[in-house]
Design a protein around this motif. Structure first.
Motif, PDB file in Angstrom:
ATOM      1  N   SER A 111      36.428  80.147  21.982  1.00 40.76           N
ATOM      2  CA  SER A 111      36.252  79.712  23.363  1.00 40.76           C
ATOM      3  C   SER A 111      36.779  80.754  24.365  1.00 40.76           C
ATOM      4  O   SER A 111      36.167  80.973  25.407  1.00 40.76           O
ATOM      5  CB  SER A 111      36.944  78.361  23.607  1.00 40.76           C
ATOM      6  OG  SER A 111      38.336  78.464  23.397  1.00 40.76           O
ATOM      7  N   VAL A 112      37.905  81.398  24.035  1.00 44.50           N
ATOM      8  CA  VAL A 112      38.431  82.447  24.924  1.00 44.50           C
ATOM      9  C   VAL A 112      37.449  83.609  24.988  1.00 44.50           C
ATOM     10  O   VAL A 112      37.192  84.153  26.073  1.00 44.50           O
ATOM     11  CB  VAL A 112      39.810  82.942  24.416  1.00 44.50           C
ATOM     12  CG1 VAL A 112      40.242  84.204  25.167  1.00 44.50           C
ATOM     13  CG2 VAL A 112      40.863  81.844  24.589  1.00 44.50           C
ATOM     14  N   ARG A 113      36.902  83.962  23.849  1.00 44.99           N
ATOM     15  CA  ARG A 113      35.933  85.065  23.833  1.00 44.99           C
ATOM     16  C   ARG A 113      34.683  84.710  24.629  1.00 44.99           C
ATOM     17  O   ARG A 113      34.114  85.555  25.322  1.00 44.99           O
ATOM     18  CB  ARG A 113      35.565  85.387  22.386  1.00 44.99           C
ATOM     19  CG  ARG A 113      34.771  86.677  22.251  1.00 44.99           C
ATOM     20  CD  ARG A 113      34.607  87.044  20.785  1.00 44.99           C
ATOM     21  NE  ARG A 113      33.832  88.260  20.630  1.00 44.99           N
ATOM     22  CZ  ARG A 113      34.351  89.482  20.720  1.00 44.99           C
ATOM     23  NH1 ARG A 113      35.644  89.630  20.944  1.00 44.99           N
ATOM     24  NH2 ARG A 113      33.585  90.544  20.562  1.00 44.99           N
ATOM     25  N   GLN A 114      34.249  83.461  24.568  1.00 44.66           N
ATOM     26  CA  GLN A 114      33.085  83.026  25.330  1.00 44.66           C
ATOM     27  C   GLN A 114      33.350  83.111  26.825  1.00 44.66           C
ATOM     28  O   GLN A 114      32.487  83.533  27.600  1.00 44.66           O
ATOM     29  CB  GLN A 114      32.703  81.595  24.947  1.00 44.66           C
ATOM     30  CG  GLN A 114      31.430  81.099  25.636  1.00 44.66           C
ATOM     31  CD  GLN A 114      31.010  79.739  25.150  1.00 44.66           C
ATOM     32  OE1 GLN A 114      31.463  79.267  24.091  1.00 44.66           O
ATOM     33  NE2 GLN A 114      30.131  79.080  25.884  1.00 44.66           N
ATOM     34  N   ILE A 115      34.548  82.717  27.248  1.00 44.59           N
ATOM     35  CA  ILE A 115      34.914  82.805  28.668  1.00 44.59           C
ATOM     36  C   ILE A 115      34.923  84.272  29.118  1.00 44.59           C
ATOM     37  O   ILE A 115      34.450  84.601  30.211  1.00 44.59           O
ATOM     38  CB  ILE A 115      36.294  82.168  28.902  1.00 44.59           C
ATOM     39  CG1 ILE A 115      36.216  80.649  28.780  1.00 44.59           C
ATOM     40  CG2 ILE A 115      36.848  82.537  30.287  1.00 44.59           C
ATOM     41  CD1 ILE A 115      35.389  79.967  29.858  1.00 44.59           C
ATOM     42  N   GLU A 116      35.460  85.148  28.274  1.00 43.70           N
ATOM     43  CA  GLU A 116      35.509  86.568  28.619  1.00 43.70           C
ATOM     44  C   GLU A 116      34.108  87.154  28.749  1.00 43.70           C
ATOM     45  O   GLU A 116      33.841  87.944  29.662  1.00 43.70           O
ATOM     46  CB  GLU A 116      36.273  87.336  27.545  1.00 43.70           C
ATOM     47  CG  GLU A 116      37.772  87.163  27.606  1.00 43.70           C
ATOM     48  CD  GLU A 116      38.480  88.005  26.571  1.00 43.70           C
ATOM     49  OE1 GLU A 116      39.649  88.341  26.802  1.00 43.70           O
ATOM     50  OE2 GLU A 116      37.863  88.341  25.550  1.00 43.70           O
ATOM     51  N   ASN A 117      33.208  86.780  27.846  1.00 42.50           N
ATOM     52  CA  ASN A 117      31.841  87.311  27.885  1.00 42.50           C
ATOM     53  C   ASN A 117      31.098  86.867  29.138  1.00 42.50           C
ATOM     54  O   ASN A 117      30.156  87.542  29.581  1.00 42.50           O
ATOM     55  CB  ASN A 117      31.070  86.894  26.632  1.00 42.50           C
ATOM     56  CG  ASN A 117      31.586  87.582  25.385  1.00 42.50           C
ATOM     57  OD1 ASN A 117      32.223  88.627  25.466  1.00 42.50           O
ATOM     58  ND2 ASN A 117      31.355  86.985  24.224  1.00 42.50           N
ATOM     59  N   LYS A 118      31.514  85.717  29.683  1.00 46.43           N
ATOM     60  CA  LYS A 118      30.857  85.247  30.896  1.00 46.43           C
ATOM     61  C   LYS A 118      31.431  85.889  32.153  1.00 46.43           C
ATOM     62  O   LYS A 118      30.921  85.707  33.240  1.00 46.43           O
ATOM     63  CB  LYS A 118      30.969  83.716  31.001  1.00 46.43           C
ATOM     64  CG  LYS A 118      30.076  82.995  29.999  1.00 46.43           C
ATOM     65  CD  LYS A 118      30.089  81.502  30.248  1.00 46.43           C
ATOM     66  CE  LYS A 118      29.128  80.795  29.275  1.00 46.43           C
ATOM     67  NZ  LYS A 118      29.072  79.347  29.522  1.00 46.43           N
TER      68      LYS A 118
END
Length: 252
Positions: free
Chosen positions: A245-252
């Motif tokens: 989830s942290v990686r998904q937030i960063e990618n956005k």
């Protein structure tokens, strides 16, 4: 915040497929079984002691005798509801201290599993360093103790609120979201540490994205509704889901 809660919840589904695809079961099952055994043992002793504590306090104050003298159905209803609220809060209180104990004991495995997840996502290995692992463990312990202190303050405040008729009925919900936030906080912090964020920067990041922490903790507790299997999978699934989830937030 609602969007981040949804992302955190969806990350559990993604975590399941990620674990299956990359055969991470040995890092899931072993700490999960340990967690389950500790959880069952602690719950067994807690249920008996909490019932004795509530009954002793009730007899000491003389509530039951006073209610029998009043013979008021409405008062009986209010105190029955209050009794239920107090018992629910005690359950959350047990979860709180058990959670921090297991987070401290399991921090080496959780830190490694979070790192392993990210190394697979990035296609590279993070060099192992015993010194860095020790720093990660000490950091996790410090943040756990800090969170335990603040959560205790909130829990005591909510417990006082629970004694207020009607208004106190919302106290279990407040306690649940507090529990979810602080458990999810610990899971998300493993990713923050790997990004070289200081504890203060990590706190700021998680405060800005508190939906990730709440959603992660919420699914963790909901998994406990599935006996044995849910208890085994909940803690380590939470680590992998938080990393995704942290990686998904960063990618956005």
């Amino acid at each position: 915040m609602l969007k981040e809660i949804i992302i955190a919840i969806q990350s559990y589904y993604r975590a399941h497929h990620f674990i299956r695809e990359h055969r991470l079961w040995r890092w899931i099952i072993i700490p999960g079984v340990l967690y389950m055994l500790l959880f069952i043992t602690g719950l067994y002793f807690f249920v008996g002691s909490s019932n004795d504590a509530v009954n002793y306090l009730s007899n000491l104050i003389g509530i039951d005798r006073w209610l029998q003298e009043q013979k008021n159905p409405f008062l009986n209803f209010l105190f029955v509801m209050g009794n239920i609220m107090v018992r629910l809060l005690l359950v959350f209180f047990y979860f709180s201290f058990f959670k921090y104990f297991f987070l401290i004991v399991g921090s080496p495995v959780f830190a490694y599993l979070s790192e392993k997840t990210e190394s697979i996502l990035e296609g590279r290995d993070f060099p192992f360093s015993f010194r860095q692992l020790l720093k990660d463990i000490l950091r996790g312990i410090r943040l756990s103790l800090r969170n335990m202190l603040w959560q205790t303050v909130y829990t005591v405040s909510i417990l006082i609120l629970s004694f207020i008729p009607v208004v106190g009925w919302v106290s279990p919900m407040l306690s649940l979201f507090t529990e979810c936030y602080y458990y999810g906080f610990s899971m998300v912090d493993y990713s923050c540490e790997r990004r070289k964020l200081s504890p203060a920067e990590s706190i700021r990041f998680i405060t800005d994205h508190k939906g990730l922490a709440i959603g992660n903790g919420l699914l963790f507790y909901l998994m406990h509704a599935v006996p044995v299997l849910g208890w085994i999978l909940a803690p380590t699934y939470a680590v992998v889901a938080a990393t995704l989830s942290v990686r998904q937030i960063e990618n956005k």
